[in-house]
Design a protein around this motif. Structure first.
Motif, PDB file in Angstrom:
ATOM      1  N   TYR A 243       0.834  -1.198   0.000  1.00 53.36           N
ATOM      2  CA  TYR A 243       0.000   0.000   0.000  1.00 53.36           C
ATOM      3  C   TYR A 243       0.868   1.247   0.000  1.00 53.36           C
ATOM      4  CZ  TYR A 243      -3.535  -3.403   1.411  1.00 53.36           C
ATOM      5  OH  TYR A 243      -4.364  -4.501   1.471  1.00 53.36           O
ATOM      6  N   LEU A 244       0.423   2.256  -0.740  1.00 53.29           N
ATOM      7  CA  LEU A 244       1.188   3.491  -0.862  1.00 53.29           C
ATOM      8  C   LEU A 244       1.473   4.138   0.487  1.00 53.29           C
ATOM      9  CD1 LEU A 244      -0.253   5.414  -3.961  1.00 53.29           C
ATOM     10  CD2 LEU A 244       1.855   4.078  -3.798  1.00 53.29           C
ATOM     11  N   MET A 245       0.575   3.996   1.441  1.00 56.52           N
ATOM     12  CA  MET A 245       0.772   4.677   2.724  1.00 56.52           C
ATOM     13  C   MET A 245       2.059   4.237   3.404  1.00 56.52           C
ATOM     14  SD  MET A 245      -1.954   2.963   5.379  1.00 56.52           S
ATOM     15  CE  MET A 245      -2.029   1.196   5.674  1.00 56.52           C
ATOM     16  N   TYR A 246       2.490   3.003   3.162  1.00 60.69           N
ATOM     17  CA  TYR A 246       3.709   2.530   3.810  1.00 60.69           C
ATOM     18  C   TYR A 246       4.956   3.104   3.144  1.00 60.69           C
ATOM     19  CZ  TYR A 246       0.669  -0.766   6.257  1.00 60.69           C
ATOM     20  OH  TYR A 246      -0.312  -1.325   7.041  1.00 60.69           O
ATOM     21  N   ASP A 247       4.934   3.252   1.821  1.00 63.06           N
ATOM     22  CA  ASP A 247       6.072   3.896   1.158  1.00 63.06           C
ATOM     23  C   ASP A 247       6.172   5.358   1.576  1.00 63.06           C
ATOM     24  OD1 ASP A 247       6.943   1.635  -0.098  1.00 63.06           O
ATOM     25  OD2 ASP A 247       6.581   2.334  -2.147  1.00 63.06           O
ATOM     26  N   PHE A 248       5.037   6.037   1.654  1.00 58.18           N
ATOM     27  CA  PHE A 248       5.050   7.422   2.122  1.00 58.18           C
ATOM     28  C   PHE A 248       5.527   7.487   3.568  1.00 58.18           C
ATOM     29  CE2 PHE A 248       3.041  11.142   4.096  1.00 58.18           C
ATOM     30  CZ  PHE A 248       3.496  12.150   3.247  1.00 58.18           C
ATOM     31  N   GLY A 249       5.028   6.602   4.404  1.00 59.06           N
ATOM     32  CA  GLY A 249       5.393   6.606   5.807  1.00 59.06           C
ATOM     33  C   GLY A 249       6.861   6.343   6.041  1.00 59.06           C
ATOM     34  N   ASP A 250       7.436   5.392   5.317  1.00 59.27           N
ATOM     35  CA  ASP A 250       8.853   5.083   5.496  1.00 59.27           C
ATOM     36  C   ASP A 250       9.718   6.237   5.010  1.00 59.27           C
ATOM     37  OD1 ASP A 250      10.788   3.373   6.481  1.00 59.27           O
ATOM     38  OD2 ASP A 250      11.085   2.351   4.574  1.00 59.27           O
ATOM     39  N   MET A 251       9.285   6.900   3.973  1.00 56.88           N
ATOM     40  CA  MET A 251       9.991   8.070   3.466  1.00 56.88           C
ATOM     41  C   MET A 251      10.007   9.180   4.519  1.00 56.88           C
ATOM     42  SD  MET A 251       9.136   9.799  -0.195  1.00 56.88           S
ATOM     43  CE  MET A 251       7.544  10.397   0.404  1.00 56.88           C
ATOM     44  N   LEU A 287       2.218  11.783  -7.801  1.00 57.33           N
ATOM     45  CA  LEU A 287       1.134  10.811  -7.680  1.00 57.33           C
ATOM     46  C   LEU A 287      -0.246  11.430  -7.537  1.00 57.33           C
ATOM     47  CD1 LEU A 287       2.877   8.285  -5.264  1.00 57.33           C
ATOM     48  CD2 LEU A 287       2.327   7.900  -7.668  1.00 57.33           C
ATOM     49  N   GLY A 288      -0.318  12.733  -7.689  1.00 59.21           N
ATOM     50  CA  GLY A 288      -1.594  13.401  -7.481  1.00 59.21           C
ATOM     51  C   GLY A 288      -2.730  12.860  -8.318  1.00 59.21           C
ATOM     52  N   GLN A 289      -2.425  12.423  -9.547  1.00 55.59           N
ATOM     53  CA  GLN A 289      -3.467  11.912 -10.433  1.00 55.59           C
ATOM     54  C   GLN A 289      -3.689  10.411 -10.274  1.00 55.59           C
ATOM     55  OE1 GLN A 289      -5.253  14.142 -12.270  1.00 55.59           O
ATOM     56  NE2 GLN A 289      -3.969  15.610 -11.165  1.00 55.59           N
ATOM     57  N   ILE A 290      -2.854   9.774  -9.442  1.00 53.94           N
ATOM     58  CA  ILE A 290      -2.927   8.321  -9.301  1.00 53.94           C
ATOM     59  C   ILE A 290      -3.574   7.911  -7.986  1.00 53.94           C
ATOM     60  CG2 ILE A 290      -1.508   6.230  -9.049  1.00 53.94           C
ATOM     61  CD1 ILE A 290       0.456   7.464 -11.026  1.00 53.94           C
ATOM     62  N   MET A 291      -3.281   8.634  -6.916  1.00 56.35           N
ATOM     63  CA  MET A 291      -3.812   8.271  -5.599  1.00 56.35           C
ATOM     64  C   MET A 291      -5.330   8.374  -5.549  1.00 56.35           C
ATOM     65  SD  MET A 291      -1.293   9.844  -2.661  1.00 56.35           S
ATOM     66  CE  MET A 291      -1.307  11.498  -3.373  1.00 56.35           C
ATOM     67  N   THR A 292      -5.933   7.402  -4.892  1.00 57.53           N
ATOM     68  CA  THR A 292      -7.369   7.465  -4.631  1.00 57.53           C
ATOM     69  C   THR A 292      -7.618   8.294  -3.362  1.00 57.53           C
ATOM     70  OG1 THR A 292      -7.404   5.505  -3.225  1.00 57.53           O
ATOM     71  CG2 THR A 292      -7.613   5.154  -5.609  1.00 57.53           C
ATOM     72  N   ALA A 293      -8.871   8.633  -3.124  1.00 56.78           N
ATOM     73  CA  ALA A 293      -9.220   9.388  -1.922  1.00 56.78           C
ATOM     74  C   ALA A 293      -8.845   8.604  -0.664  1.00 56.78           C
ATOM     75  CB  ALA A 293     -10.714   9.721  -1.931  1.00 56.78           C
ATOM     76  N   ALA A 294      -9.078   7.293  -0.687  1.00 51.44           N
ATOM     77  CA  ALA A 294      -8.730   6.470   0.477  1.00 51.44           C
ATOM     78  C   ALA A 294      -7.217   6.447   0.706  1.00 51.44           C
ATOM     79  CB  ALA A 294      -9.261   5.051   0.293  1.00 51.44           C
ATOM     80  N   GLU A 295      -6.450   6.424  -0.372  1.00 51.97           N
ATOM     81  CA  GLU A 295      -4.998   6.441  -0.222  1.00 51.97           C
ATOM     82  C   GLU A 295      -4.523   7.754   0.392  1.00 51.97           C
ATOM     83  OE1 GLU A 295      -3.072   3.527  -3.560  1.00 51.97           O
ATOM     84  OE2 GLU A 295      -4.087   5.319  -4.311  1.00 51.97           O
ATOM     85  N   ARG A 296      -5.119   8.858  -0.026  1.00 58.81           N
ATOM     86  CA  ARG A 296      -4.752  10.147   0.579  1.00 58.81           C
ATOM     87  C   ARG A 296      -5.072  10.130   2.075  1.00 58.81           C
ATOM     88  NH1 ARG A 296      -4.310  13.934  -3.780  1.00 58.81           N
ATOM     89  NH2 ARG A 296      -5.171  13.054  -5.693  1.00 58.81           N
ATOM     90  N   GLU A 297      -6.235   9.607   2.403  1.00 57.30           N
ATOM     91  CA  GLU A 297      -6.659   9.559   3.806  1.00 57.30           C
ATOM     92  C   GLU A 297      -5.738   8.673   4.644  1.00 57.30           C
ATOM     93  OE1 GLU A 297     -10.500   7.953   6.381  1.00 57.30           O
ATOM     94  OE2 GLU A 297     -10.704   8.317   4.216  1.00 57.30           O
ATOM     95  N   SER A 298      -5.121   7.678   4.021  1.00 61.05           N
ATOM     96  CA  SER A 298      -4.327   6.694   4.762  1.00 61.05           C
ATOM     97  C   SER A 298      -2.904   7.152   5.073  1.00 61.05           C
ATOM     98  CB  SER A 298      -4.253   5.388   3.955  1.00 61.05           C
ATOM     99  OG  SER A 298      -3.414   5.546   2.813  1.00 61.05           O
ATOM    100  N   LEU A 299      -2.451   8.238   4.469  1.00 61.52           N
ATOM    101  CA  LEU A 299      -1.026   8.573   4.538  1.00 61.52           C
ATOM    102  C   LEU A 299      -0.536   8.841   5.960  1.00 61.52           C
ATOM    103  CD1 LEU A 299      -0.567  10.796   1.350  1.00 61.52           C
ATOM    104  CD2 LEU A 299      -0.078   8.357   1.646  1.00 61.52           C
ATOM    105  N   TRP A 300      -1.293   9.580   6.752  1.00 62.92           N
ATOM    106  CA  TRP A 300      -0.842   9.871   8.107  1.00 62.92           C
ATOM    107  C   TRP A 300      -0.785   8.591   8.945  1.00 62.92           C
ATOM    108  CZ3 TRP A 300       2.090  12.587  10.852  1.00 62.92           C
ATOM    109  CH2 TRP A 300       1.967  12.655  12.250  1.00 62.92           C
ATOM    110  N   LEU A 301      -1.716   7.696   8.730  1.00 60.03           N
ATOM    111  CA  LEU A 301      -1.660   6.404   9.402  1.00 60.03           C
ATOM    112  C   LEU A 301      -0.397   5.650   8.993  1.00 60.03           C
ATOM    113  CD1 LEU A 301      -2.906   4.213  11.184  1.00 60.03           C
ATOM    114  CD2 LEU A 301      -4.247   3.458   9.185  1.00 60.03           C
ATOM    115  N   GLY A 302      -0.060   5.703   7.707  1.00 58.30           N
ATOM    116  CA  GLY A 302       1.156   5.041   7.242  1.00 58.30           C
ATOM    117  C   GLY A 302       2.402   5.569   7.923  1.00 58.30           C
ATOM    118  N   VAL A 303       2.455   6.884   8.141  1.00 60.98           N
ATOM    119  CA  VAL A 303       3.607   7.481   8.821  1.00 60.98           C
ATOM    120  C   VAL A 303       3.747   6.908  10.225  1.00 60.98           C
ATOM    121  CG1 VAL A 303       4.533   9.633   9.771  1.00 60.98           C
ATOM    122  CG2 VAL A 303       3.499   9.616   7.488  1.00 60.98           C
TER     123      VAL A 303
END
Length: 361
Positions: A243-251, A287-303
């Protein structure tokens, strides 16, 4: 047999004619926690040689298969002009195999070397942070049209917080080396974060499964020698469905900390909000045109999850006898764990400020 001799006598004959081996210069490359990596240079060209840690990657041919699919996909995208970075590619042996299994002497593979590039351990300005996030975003964006189910899960449960907490509890219960008493406060902190499991259970079913890098730390992006531009995303060993949130979070975990992950001055462990904002801008641009609304919502959780998860992994390895991560001394994994638990606490303390950056996505 010493490593240099092993490489020359047992590994390199699979890649070079016998007469070409003697003048080759072999030097350690990078400072990864898991695999052994060397640069093999003949003075005019070079390749990267890796000994895969088969304890961490018990089915290394899956790793080879995954990286081959990804390299070909990135090559096609690059040729089409839709992927601006360069990429590493697997190098075959003289017998046209993509790895050499020497049993007890190791599982070896060669990949292309990217000249005139370098990695860094700590960002020095927000421009680098924004460039890094855009590059990692371009990488996973280029892979967005691969069916993630094509790739093997090379480390089952790699991003399972529930599994990591269970492993920690098992290591603490066994306490083979009588180390729990020296880290009981961190152990209790980890177990107190069970509410994250409910958040994950709610959001993960809404997220598309993608091919992710799963190790988006600073030194897995090569910059040009002058540190002006990103050149290539490297270390594709953990590329697999995720899931994208984990790549964002690890970054974020890797790039927004004021000090290195094994720094023992815990008062210096801080989150840099301007770097966080820069990472958010770069990620959005890619990734602005690729991320879904749920993926955007998940990013802080991923961090939060990725930072806590790495702290838990370090602490588990410390309790279990340092079998996973390479350590320089017996307290190394404990120091890393303390650092990452502290970073997790700092993230929670700065939550409102950091989330404000995400609201622009």
């Amino acid at each position: 047999m010493k490593t240099d001799r092993l490489i020359r006598e047992a590994v390199l004959p699979h890649y070079f004619d016998e007469k070409a081996i003697s003048p080759l210069v072999i030097t350690p490359l990078g400072n990864g926690h898991i695999n052994g990596t060397w640069l093999v240079d003949d003075g005019g060209s070079a390749l990267v040689l890796q000994c895969i840690n088969t304890i961490v990657f018990p089915q290394p041919w899956q790793l080879i298969a995954n990286s081959t699919v990804i390299a070909q996909h990135l090559a096609d995208k690059h040729d089409q002009g839709s992927y601006p970075l360069t990429y590493t590619r697997p190098l075959p042996t003289r017998d046209n195999h993509l790895a050499v299994d020497l049993g007890e002497q190791g599982f070896w593979r060669a990949i292309s070397y990217i000249p005139d590039s370098c990695s860094i351990e700590q960002l020095t300005n927000v421009t680098q942070a924004e460039q890094l996030a855009q590059a990692f975003g371009q990488f996973v964006g280029a892979l967005a049209d691969i069916d993630a189910h094509q790739l093997a899960e090379v480390i089952p449960g790699f991003r399972s917080l529930a599994g990591r907490l269970q492993a920690l509890q098992q290591a603490a219960t066994a306490d083979r080396l009588q180390r729990l008493r020296s880290c009981h406060n961190w152990y209790e902190l980890a177990l107190s974060q069970q509410s994250l499991l409910k958040e994950l259970a709610d959001i993960e079913p809404l997220l598309p499964l993608r091919v992710c890098h799963n190790d988006t730390k600073i030194n897995n992006l090569l910059f040009s020698q002058g540190l002006q531009l990103p050149v290539a995303v490297v270390d594709l060993d953990t590329c697999m469905p995720g899931y994208l949130m984990y790549d964002f979070g690890d970054m974020v975990r890797s790039c927004c900390a004021a000090v290195a992950e094994d720094n023992t001055a815990l008062a210096s462990v801080q989150v840099l909000p301007d770097y966080f904002a820069a990472l958010t801008r770069g990620w959005q641009r890619a990734l602005g045109q690729i991320m879904t609304a749920a993926e955007r919502e998940s990013l802080w959780l991923g961090v939060r999850v990725v930072t806590l998860m790495l702290a838990v992994r370090f602490l588990t390895d410390y309790l279990d006898g340092d079998n996973y991560f390479r350590v320089e001394h017996p307290q190394h994994n404990l120091q890393r764990a303390a650092n990452q638990f502290t970073l997790y606490q700092r993230l929670l303390a700065q939550e409102s400020e950091l989330i404000a950056s995400l609201s622009n996505l």
